[in-house]
Design an enzyme around this catalytic site. Structure first.
Site, mmCIF file in Angstrom:
data_model
loop_
_atom_site.group_PDB
_atom_site.id
_atom_site.type_symbol
_atom_site.label_atom_id
_atom_site.label_comp_id
_atom_site.label_asym_id
_atom_site.label_seq_id
_atom_site.Cartn_x
_atom_site.Cartn_y
_atom_site.Cartn_z
ATOM 1 N N HIS A 113 0.809 -1.216 0.000
ATOM 2 C CA HIS A 113 0.000 0.000 0.000
ATOM 3 C C HIS A 113 0.844 1.269 0.000
ATOM 4 O O HIS A 113 0.269 2.373 -0.093
ATOM 5 C CB HIS A 113 -0.938 0.013 1.213
ATOM 6 C CG HIS A 113 -0.239 0.342 2.486
ATOM 7 N ND1 HIS A 113 0.637 -0.542 3.110
ATOM 8 C CD2 HIS A 113 -0.263 1.460 3.262
ATOM 9 C CE1 HIS A 113 1.108 0.019 4.201
ATOM 10 N NE2 HIS A 113 0.574 1.226 4.326
ATOM 11 N N CYS A 169 -0.222 20.080 -33.787
ATOM 12 C CA CYS A 169 -0.839 19.752 -35.072
ATOM 13 C C CYS A 169 0.268 19.753 -36.119
ATOM 14 O O CYS A 169 1.430 19.526 -35.803
ATOM 15 C CB CYS A 169 -1.948 20.739 -35.412
ATOM 16 S SG CYS A 169 -1.375 22.439 -35.546
#
Length: 661
Positions: A59, A192
């Site tokens: 954990h 882009c």
């Protein structure tokens, strides 16, 4: 004082320590840090360095970072009590070396909640007293691997970076990051074809002038909530260098980016009038079409040029169209068009927020040899003007041809973008890996084959009837109409209405007046993009426009149309006007065509095998007029560098003895 970064080990909602329902952490007893209410299972390393501890119950994992910070990642609250059946899988061990953003395991959020525990993931700097002057968490929705907190160190240590700052574009990337306000001001970054697009927390922190004057930057633009740094052809390299320095997660923000864009679109939509909504819808459709095509435009241009060269080789009898050499070269030039549905499915899905791999598979279904064979098979009947060439569970259906097509895949990607989120809500997590792709492929493929394809075919059939009626009335008028609108039909896949007529004409009579008109539309697209290639001062536009011009004159208009003309709107209109003029003259002059290859490369298709007649001269006259009209209108009215919003005006050079203002 130096700043370093802690990265988010998991996606979700980042909260301050004070909001965590555990006094040991919320009161800072374990040091400063932050919490995340997780939304995904994968865990990443928050820093680069050495793993110093993995709890027996899995954990908690502790790291000693390269800068000396000791960082604890605690998985859930009171989850130590689940040690007999830990809901964690940790893939690192003590003494392992990790980079920030490396996968370190997974956590089962549902199992933690089912056990009555809270799944909050906590990141704390356990040597805060020695090292940390201030820690500023970046609150809100985060992706795994993003900057979760900015840490001001007490001592002079080397800042943490996602990767070493090396490479040709490292300096430029560093300067851009600094001048947009630093990593702490960056939410995410995408790119882009020409621009690195930042989502900033505060655009006012960015220094526009400083960025514009960087060597390697063309200009700065702001639109759609993005801070856009225009780079040009080197955009991929600069983007990689920026993400490398920002750290993991910044470049993997499609989900958060899509959410931000969706929210902005919804807000803007509410304020629009009815006419503005129509214009916005049309603009959005064009944006999706061009955005889906941009990644493959270069391939299409290259393939178009190769197909033009092959046409020359066969025209001058250097290579026979029956030879294996022809077959091999033709496959090189034709494959990107034949399998276009696969590529467009992938790119359209990325554009619209669907799963690209699933849509690529759908494209594969449409180009599967058996489906292609069905589309070209013998019809067994007619239904609503459509040839019935298959049946589906006994129902008669029309299977259309999807090779060379884009619109059915864009429609499919849109459907997938709506279907996929719903499937993920209703299908349990443990079943999603198999059943989401299964249902999507079946439903989207079925929708295209059984619904979208027949609808397009029905429209095409109606268009074909209308076109032949107009042609019978007047070749000149039909040339005007077809020349003006043929490339619009190409966008929506409706041009297949004309192609069968052309094929039937050539196979039965040996020539086609209609194909001569279609050829004029190709020349028009080439003339328009040629004007842009010559007019534009923007390097990235010129570099795409020149090969697109060559490709269009070789008979392949997709690079010119999707990459430039349609993208900038007015250029497509001026090209269409040129096509209308060319089509009108082609029909008026009774130009005939004896081959399939069109545009300028197909000049020999206009030579009558029985002996030279006026068709060749008519073709030359009509083509010349088409180029003049489309070129002139585009150069004067169809395009300016302002359309791309990234013209950089060079500063005036100082003359000898002149003071700098």
């Amino acid at each position: 004082m130096k700043q370093v970064q802690l990265f988010t080990p998991v996606a979700g909602q980042l909260i301050p320590l004070s909001a965590i329902q555990d006094p040991v952490f919320s009161q800072g007893m374990m040091g400063k840090g932050f919490g995340i209410e997780p939304s995904t299972a994968t865990l990443l390393a928050p820093v680069g360095g050495r793993v110093t501890m993995v709890a027996d119950t899995l954990h908690a994992i502790e790291f000693t970072a390269d800068n000396g910070l000791e960082v604890l990642v605690h998985l859930g609250i009171d989850t130590v009590e689940l040690g007999d059946q830990p809901p964690f899988k940790i893939t690192v061990q003590p003494d392992d070396q990790v980079e920030a953003g490396d996968p370190i395991g997974t956590m089962d959020r549902e199992a933690i909640v089912a056990a009555g525990k809270q799944p909050t993931v906590i990141v704390a700097v356990t040597n805060t007293m020695d090292k940390v002057a201030q820690l500023t968490p970046q609150l809100g929705t985060v992706n795994a691997g993003m900057v979760g907190a900015v840490v001001d160190l007490k001592c002079d240590v080397q800042p943490v970076a996602g990767k070493p700052q090396t490479g040709k574009y490292a300096t430029l990337a560093s300067e851009i990051i600094t001048n947009v306000g630093g990593a702490a001001n960056v939410k995410s970054v995408i790119h882009c074809i020409t621009r690195v697009r930042f989502y900033l927390k505060d655009e006012a922190q960015a220094d526009d002038t400083a960025i514009r004057n960087l060597n390697g930057v063309i200009d700065v633009a702001k639109a759609g909530g993005q801070y856009q740094v225009v780079i040009g052809p080197a955009v991929n390299d600069v983007y990689d260098a920026i993400v490398s320095q920002l750290g993991p997660g910044f470049g993997d923000a499609e989900a958060s980016t899509a959410a931000m864009e969706k929210e902005a679109r919804q807000a803007a939509w509410q304020k629009m009038s009815a006419w503005q909504k129509v214009k916005h819808a049309l603009s959005s459709l064009i944006g999706v079409i061009t955005g889906s095509m941009i990644p493959v435009i270069g391939l299409l241009a290259a393939s178009g040029i190769l197909k033009g060269v092959l046409a020359l080789l066969t025209t001058f009898n250097v290579v026979s169209d029956k030879a294996t050499t022809y077959v091999i070269i033709n496959a090189m030039g034709d494959s990107v068009f034949y399998f276009l549905p696969i590529f467009v499915g992938f790119t359209a899905a990325k554009k619209l927020g669907a799963d690209p791999v699933i849509m690529g598979i759908v494209g594969g279904v449409l180009t599967y040899p058996s489906i292609v064979a069905l589309a070209g098979g013998k019809a067994t009947g007619q239904l609503l003007g459509m040839a019935i060439n298959a049946d589906f569970f006994g129902l008669p259906v029309h299977v259309a041809s999807y090779t060379y097509s884009i619109f059915p895949m864009i429609a499919g990607a849109w459907l997938a973008s709506k279907l996929e989120p719903w499937l993920k809500r209703v299908i349990p997590t443990v079943l999603r890996m198999i059943f989401v792709p299964l249902i999507e492929v079946v439903l989207i493929s079925g929708a295209i084959v059984l619904v979208v394809g027949p609808i397009i075919t029905a429209f095409s059939g109606a268009l074909a009837t209308g076109i032949m009626a107009i042609y019978a009335l007047s070749p000149a008028i039909s040339g005007l109409v077809i020349g003006g609108f043929y490339q619009v039909l190409v966008i929506f896949g409706l041009h297949w209405a004309i192609i069968p007529i052309v094929v039937n004409d050539i196979t039965t009579t040996g020539h086609s007046y209609l194909n001569a008109i279609v050829s004029a539309t190709m020349v028009a697209q080439g003339g328009a993009v040629l004007a842009i290639a010559l007019k534009s001062k923007v390097a990235s536009v010129k570099e795409l426009a020149w090969p697109a011009t060559i490709s269009a004159f070789c008979g392949v208009t997709e690079p010119a149309m999707y990459g430039i003309n349609l993208k900038y709107g007015r250029a497509f209109v001026t090209a269409s006007i040129g096509g209308a003029v060319g089509g009108f003259l082609t029909g008026l002059l009774d130009v005939n065509m004896w081959g399939f290859a069109g545009s300028l490369i197909g000049v020999t298709s206009f030579i009558n095998p029985q002996g030279l007649d006026f068709s060749l001269y008519g073709f030359l006259l009509a083509s010349a007029a088409t180029i003049v009209v489309s070129f002139t209108l585009t150069y004067l009215f169809g395009f300016s560098d302002a359309d791309v919003q990234h013209v950089k005006v060079a500063p005036k050079k100082k003359r000898l003895g002149e003071e700098v203002a």
